[in-house]
Design an enzyme around this catalytic site. Structure first.
Site, PDB file in Angstrom:
ATOM      1  N   ARG A  19       0.807  -1.225   0.000  1.00  0.00           N
ATOM      2  CA  ARG A  19       0.000   0.000   0.000  1.00  0.00           C
ATOM      3  C   ARG A  19       0.838   1.271   0.000  1.00  0.00           C
ATOM      4  O   ARG A  19       0.346   2.367  -0.223  1.00  0.00           O
ATOM      5  CB  ARG A  19      -0.935  -0.009   1.224  1.00  0.00           C
ATOM      6  CG  ARG A  19      -2.100  -0.950   1.064  1.00  0.00           C
ATOM      7  CD  ARG A  19      -2.762  -1.295   2.394  1.00  0.00           C
ATOM      8  NE  ARG A  19      -2.002  -2.307   3.135  1.00  0.00           N
ATOM      9  CZ  ARG A  19      -2.392  -2.834   4.282  1.00  0.00           C
ATOM     10  NH1 ARG A  19      -3.520  -2.429   4.853  1.00  0.00           N
ATOM     11  NH2 ARG A  19      -1.671  -3.750   4.885  1.00  0.00           N
ATOM     12  N   LYS A  26       8.531  -1.571   3.739  1.00  0.00           N
ATOM     13  CA  LYS A  26       7.775  -0.697   4.643  1.00  0.00           C
ATOM     14  C   LYS A  26       8.498  -0.431   5.954  1.00  0.00           C
ATOM     15  O   LYS A  26       8.588   0.719   6.396  1.00  0.00           O
ATOM     16  CB  LYS A  26       6.399  -1.318   4.925  1.00  0.00           C
ATOM     17  CG  LYS A  26       5.623  -0.575   6.005  1.00  0.00           C
ATOM     18  CD  LYS A  26       4.154  -0.875   5.982  1.00  0.00           C
ATOM     19  CE  LYS A  26       3.853  -2.313   6.238  1.00  0.00           C
ATOM     20  NZ  LYS A  26       2.397  -2.559   6.255  1.00  0.00           N
ATOM     21  N   GLN A  78      11.913 -15.337   6.287  1.00  0.00           N
ATOM     22  CA  GLN A  78      10.670 -15.827   5.669  1.00  0.00           C
ATOM     23  C   GLN A  78      10.809 -15.510   4.174  1.00  0.00           C
ATOM     24  O   GLN A  78      10.438 -14.437   3.722  1.00  0.00           O
ATOM     25  CB  GLN A  78       9.456 -15.106   6.281  1.00  0.00           C
ATOM     26  CG  GLN A  78       8.134 -15.598   5.735  1.00  0.00           C
ATOM     27  CD  GLN A  78       6.973 -14.664   6.063  1.00  0.00           C
ATOM     28  OE1 GLN A  78       7.158 -13.511   6.468  1.00  0.00           O
ATOM     29  NE2 GLN A  78       5.755 -15.165   5.881  1.00  0.00           N
ATOM     30  N   GLU A 159     -11.149 -10.102   9.390  1.00  0.00           N
ATOM     31  CA  GLU A 159     -10.462  -9.081   8.579  1.00  0.00           C
ATOM     32  C   GLU A 159     -11.485  -8.187   7.876  1.00  0.00           C
ATOM     33  O   GLU A 159     -12.601  -8.611   7.577  1.00  0.00           O
ATOM     34  CB  GLU A 159      -9.533  -9.744   7.559  1.00  0.00           C
ATOM     35  CG  GLU A 159      -8.314 -10.406   8.176  1.00  0.00           C
ATOM     36  CD  GLU A 159      -7.472  -9.439   9.003  1.00  0.00           C
ATOM     37  OE1 GLU A 159      -6.944  -8.474   8.431  1.00  0.00           O
ATOM     38  OE2 GLU A 159      -7.371  -9.634  10.227  1.00  0.00           O
ATOM     39  N   ASN A 174      -8.183  -5.373  16.009  1.00  0.00           N
ATOM     40  CA  ASN A 174      -6.994  -6.157  16.350  1.00  0.00           C
ATOM     41  C   ASN A 174      -5.779  -5.284  16.044  1.00  0.00           C
ATOM     42  O   ASN A 174      -5.606  -4.815  14.922  1.00  0.00           O
ATOM     43  CB  ASN A 174      -6.991  -7.420  15.479  1.00  0.00           C
ATOM     44  CG  ASN A 174      -5.625  -8.094  15.468  1.00  0.00           C
ATOM     45  OD1 ASN A 174      -4.891  -8.040  16.453  1.00  0.00           O
ATOM     46  ND2 ASN A 174      -5.297  -8.727  14.346  1.00  0.00           N
ATOM     47  N   ASN A 232       0.450   1.865   7.308  1.00  0.00           N
ATOM     48  CA  ASN A 232       0.315   1.118   6.053  1.00  0.00           C
ATOM     49  C   ASN A 232       0.434   1.987   4.821  1.00  0.00           C
ATOM     50  O   ASN A 232       0.726   1.504   3.739  1.00  0.00           O
ATOM     51  CB  ASN A 232      -1.019   0.388   6.019  1.00  0.00           C
ATOM     52  CG  ASN A 232      -1.111  -0.671   7.109  1.00  0.00           C
ATOM     53  OD1 ASN A 232      -0.241  -1.521   7.207  1.00  0.00           O
ATOM     54  ND2 ASN A 232      -2.136  -0.597   7.929  1.00  0.00           N
ATOM     55  N   ALA A 385      35.628  39.837   2.802  1.00  0.00           N
ATOM     56  CA  ALA A 385      34.565  39.332   1.928  1.00  0.00           C
ATOM     57  C   ALA A 385      35.167  38.682   0.687  1.00  0.00           C
ATOM     58  O   ALA A 385      36.126  39.178   0.117  1.00  0.00           O
ATOM     59  CB  ALA A 385      33.659  40.485   1.515  1.00  0.00           C
ATOM     60  N   ARG A 445      48.957  40.916  -6.524  1.00  0.00           N
ATOM     61  CA  ARG A 445      48.074  41.334  -7.600  1.00  0.00           C
ATOM     62  C   ARG A 445      48.861  42.272  -8.523  1.00  0.00           C
ATOM     63  O   ARG A 445      49.875  42.853  -8.142  1.00  0.00           O
ATOM     64  CB  ARG A 445      46.851  42.054  -7.042  1.00  0.00           C
ATOM     65  CG  ARG A 445      47.193  43.333  -6.324  1.00  0.00           C
ATOM     66  CD  ARG A 445      45.980  43.965  -5.653  1.00  0.00           C
ATOM     67  NE  ARG A 445      46.320  45.259  -5.123  1.00  0.00           N
ATOM     68  CZ  ARG A 445      45.862  45.748  -3.988  1.00  0.00           C
ATOM     69  NH1 ARG A 445      45.047  45.029  -3.234  1.00  0.00           N
ATOM     70  NH2 ARG A 445      46.204  46.952  -3.590  1.00  0.00           N
TER      71      ARG A 445
HETATM   72  C1  UD1 Z   1      -2.774  -7.121  10.273  1.00  0.00           C
HETATM   73  C2  UD1 Z   1      -3.880  -8.005  10.827  1.00  0.00           C
HETATM   74  C3  UD1 Z   1      -5.100  -7.159  11.156  1.00  0.00           C
HETATM   75  C4  UD1 Z   1      -4.729  -6.055  12.116  1.00  0.00           C
HETATM   76  C5  UD1 Z   1      -3.538  -5.220  11.590  1.00  0.00           C
HETATM   77  C6  UD1 Z   1      -3.056  -4.287  12.681  1.00  0.00           C
HETATM   78  C7  UD1 Z   1      -3.544 -10.148   9.671  1.00  0.00           C
HETATM   79  C8  UD1 Z   1      -4.070 -11.086   8.640  1.00  0.00           C
HETATM   80  N1  UD1 Z   1      -4.231  -9.012   9.851  1.00  0.00           N
HETATM   81  O1  UD1 Z   1      -3.270  -6.577   9.049  1.00  0.00           O
HETATM   82  O2  UD1 Z   1      -6.111  -7.969  11.740  1.00  0.00           O
HETATM   83  O3  UD1 Z   1      -5.839  -5.226  12.358  1.00  0.00           O
HETATM   84  O4  UD1 Z   1      -2.447  -6.081  11.211  1.00  0.00           O
HETATM   85  O5  UD1 Z   1      -2.048  -3.409  12.243  1.00  0.00           O
HETATM   86  O6  UD1 Z   1      -2.559 -10.444  10.298  1.00  0.00           O
HETATM   87  N2  UD1 Z   1       4.373  -9.631   7.575  1.00  0.00           N
HETATM   88  C9  UD1 Z   1       5.343 -10.615   7.529  1.00  0.00           C
HETATM   89  N3  UD1 Z   1       5.188 -11.646   6.651  1.00  0.00           N
HETATM   90  C10 UD1 Z   1       4.109 -11.757   5.824  1.00  0.00           C
HETATM   91  C11 UD1 Z   1       3.112 -10.744   5.891  1.00  0.00           C
HETATM   92  C12 UD1 Z   1       3.269  -9.705   6.782  1.00  0.00           C
HETATM   93  O7  UD1 Z   1       6.321 -10.560   8.255  1.00  0.00           O
HETATM   94  O8  UD1 Z   1       4.059 -12.725   5.069  1.00  0.00           O
HETATM   95  C13 UD1 Z   1       4.545  -8.503   8.506  1.00  0.00           C
HETATM   96  C14 UD1 Z   1       4.531  -7.152   7.823  1.00  0.00           C
HETATM   97  O9  UD1 Z   1       5.844  -6.763   7.440  1.00  0.00           O
HETATM   98  C15 UD1 Z   1       3.947  -6.244   8.893  1.00  0.00           C
HETATM   99  C16 UD1 Z   1       3.086  -7.165   9.730  1.00  0.00           C
HETATM  100  O10 UD1 Z   1       3.481  -8.488   9.408  1.00  0.00           O
HETATM  101  O11 UD1 Z   1       4.962  -5.677   9.690  1.00  0.00           O
HETATM  102  C17 UD1 Z   1       1.585  -6.989   9.446  1.00  0.00           C
HETATM  103  O12 UD1 Z   1       1.359  -7.232   8.071  1.00  0.00           O
HETATM  104  P1  UD1 Z   1       0.344  -6.333   7.224  1.00  0.00           P
HETATM  105  O13 UD1 Z   1       0.326  -6.859   5.850  1.00  0.00           O
HETATM  106  O14 UD1 Z   1       0.654  -4.912   7.404  1.00  0.00           O
HETATM  107  O15 UD1 Z   1      -1.032  -6.686   7.942  1.00  0.00           O
HETATM  108  P2  UD1 Z   1      -2.355  -5.789   7.988  1.00  0.00           P
HETATM  109  O16 UD1 Z   1      -3.055  -5.884   6.681  1.00  0.00           O
HETATM  110  O17 UD1 Z   1      -2.032  -4.439   8.481  1.00  0.00           O
HETATM  111 CA    CA Z   2      -0.151  -3.366   8.885  1.00  0.00          CA
END
Ligand code: UD1
Ligand code: CA
Length: 463
Positions: A19, A26, A78, A159, A174, A232, A385, A445
């Protein structure tokens, strides 16, 4: 198996941050002068030792690791980012030896250590399998919502995209911050599916999974929603940045520093400023900078990684980088102190003067339109100057030495290496290529020629 330890903190930081529409991961985007992830690590380190903090990295893993590895935390790769649930699956080996883990999000940067501790203590006291930190922000859109079963008990996290009409009214979100007992977590984590619009493993689905297994899943609400807001989008980051900047300005004002129009100033968290100093609007003070007492930093100045003494006046539009300024000095307007400039007590660096790697002694002055680079300048020196130290021969840099009390006439070029002796004079407009002894006068000079009546004769000829 290694002996079981009480608590680890896992920070999820592998995601791309789609996003943001940015090339950079990020968690590397900065607010208040530090990457998002560095804020989260700093809070985590106040709760457990760095050795018990595990950061999950993936997208731009090397860059992310490099940005925060000096903190001493561990890293888990990961390689494919298949969701927050998948992130925790990847951490199994490293963290299943702990009895509990706290999970933080690398993109929820304002979290305070007190809140993490409160979550941990509540989770342990209630003997929960999963405890979810929740909040009620003004605008819950975009977040997963809490479906409660009654009291502290949770039924599920839903979600945004999966909310039913009636669930859309739920304001409790959450925060993406959880405590888990590791046994039930890893006994059930392989049951997560990718049956959702993003085809990802959602860690949030653990709530309903554990409830189905009759394991206690609880919610704990954060005292204020501000500290658990996610970053985000760039607009959200700007809001969090403004929040932290204002907090820093308020701390400074509490300690006797006047910050005019604080909403326009950018002051990094580690900056120290003495009492009775005034910071005017639109000033930036960055990095590891210390400003003394009774100074005035006028508008549009940018000071980074520098030490400023007491009672210093920085007039508008100065740039000061990795430099030292003695007490009572006067800078600007529009002075540029490049790295390793040391300006002595009560010295003046004026309009459109640029310095680099110089030491200027007490009370010396260079007030207008001058370049001083690679120079040692004594006390009580007057640099006229337009003076230029010609420090670069196209290959090497050379030193200019101007001893105490010397006077450099305007528009002089000092071709380094060269030394101007104590109390010596350099005539205006000179190009000085040889050392000038103490108390001497040097001209470098062409002698002036004057032709009487020449202009008049020329005019008459062209009639
Ligand atoms: C997530 C939560 C949502 C919550 C929100 C709060 C889930 C499915 N949803 O959504 O319920 O309200 O956070 O801020 O978890 N990340 C990884 N590996 C991945 C995917 C993400 O390490 O495969 C990390 C991202 O870098 C980030 C964090 O996990 O720091 C959250 O991921 P993000 O995609 O931002 O989740 P949200 O859509 O914000
Ligand atoms: Ca997030």
């Amino acid at each position: 198996m290694t002996s079981s330890k009480a608590f680890a903190i896992v920070i999820m930081a592998a995601g791309k941050g789609t996003r943001l529409k940015s090339k950079r991961a990020k968690v590397l985007h900065a607010i208040a002068g530090k990457p998002l992830l560095a804020h989260v690590i700093a809070a985590a380190q106040k709760v457990v030792a760095a050795a018990d903090i595990h950061v999950i990295i993936g997208h731009q893993a090397d860059e992310v690791r490099r940005a925060v590895e000096s903190s001493g935390v561990g890293f888990i790769l990961q390689a494919d980012q298949r969701g927050t649930g998948h992130a925790i699956m990847c951490a199994r080996e490293q963290v299943q030896g702990y009895e509990n883990i706290l999970v933080l999000s690398g993109d929820v940067p304002l979290i305070r250590p007190e809140t993490i501790t409160r979550l941990r203590d509540f989770h342990l006291a209630e003997k929960a399998a999963m405890t979810i930190l929740t909040a009620e922000p003004d605008d819950p859109s975009g977040y997963g919502r809490m479906v409660r079963a009654g009291g502290d008990r949770v039924k599920a996290i839903v979600e945004q995209k999966a909310l039913s009409k009636s669930q859309q009214k739920i304001r409790e979100i959450n925060t993406g911050i959880y405590a888990f007992a590791t046994k039930p977590l890893f006994a059930n984590i392989d049951r997560l599916t990718t049956d959702n619009p993003h085809s990802e493993f959602y860690l949030t689905d653990m709530a309903a999974l554990l409830v189905k297994k009759k394991s206690p899943v609880l919610a704990l609400k954060a005292a204020e929603a501000g500290e658990v807001l996610g970053a985000n989008t760039l607009a959200e980051m700007a809001q969090l940045d403004a929040f932290l900047r204002m907090r820093k300005c308020n701390e400074l004002m509490d300690s006797g520093v006047s910050v005019y129009r604080p909403e326009t100033c950018t002051i990094d968290p580690d900056v120290e400023i003495g009492a009775d100093t005034i910071i005017e609007p639109f000033v930036q003070i960055l990095g590891n900078t210390r400003v003394g007492s009774d100074c005035r930093i006028r508008s549009f100045s940018v000071i980074s990684d520098s030490q400023i003494g007491d009672n210093v006046l920085v007039r508008p539009g100065c740039i000061i980088d990795q430099s030292k300024v003695g007490s009572g000095a006067l800078l600007g307007p529009y002075s540029h102190l490049r790295p390793a400039s040391e300006i002595g007590e009560g010295a003046h660096i004026g309009n459109f003067v640029e310095t680099k790697k110089i030491r200027m002694g007490r009370g010396s002055k260079a007030n207008h339109l001058t370049y001083l680079g690679d120079a040692e300048i004594g006390e009580g020196v007057n640099v006229g100057a337009g003076t230029i130290t010609c420090n670069y021969d196209g290959v090497h840099k050379h030193l200019t030495i101007i001893e105490d009390g010397a006077f450099i006439g305007s528009d002089s070029t000092l071709v380094a290496p060269v030394r101007i002796g104590k109390g010596a004079y350099v005539a205006a407009g000179s190009s000085i290529t040889q050392d000038v002894p103490e108390d001497a006068l040097a001209f470098g000079r062409a002698r002036q020629q004057t032709k009487e009546g020449w202009a008049k004769r020329r005019r008459e000829k062209s009639k």
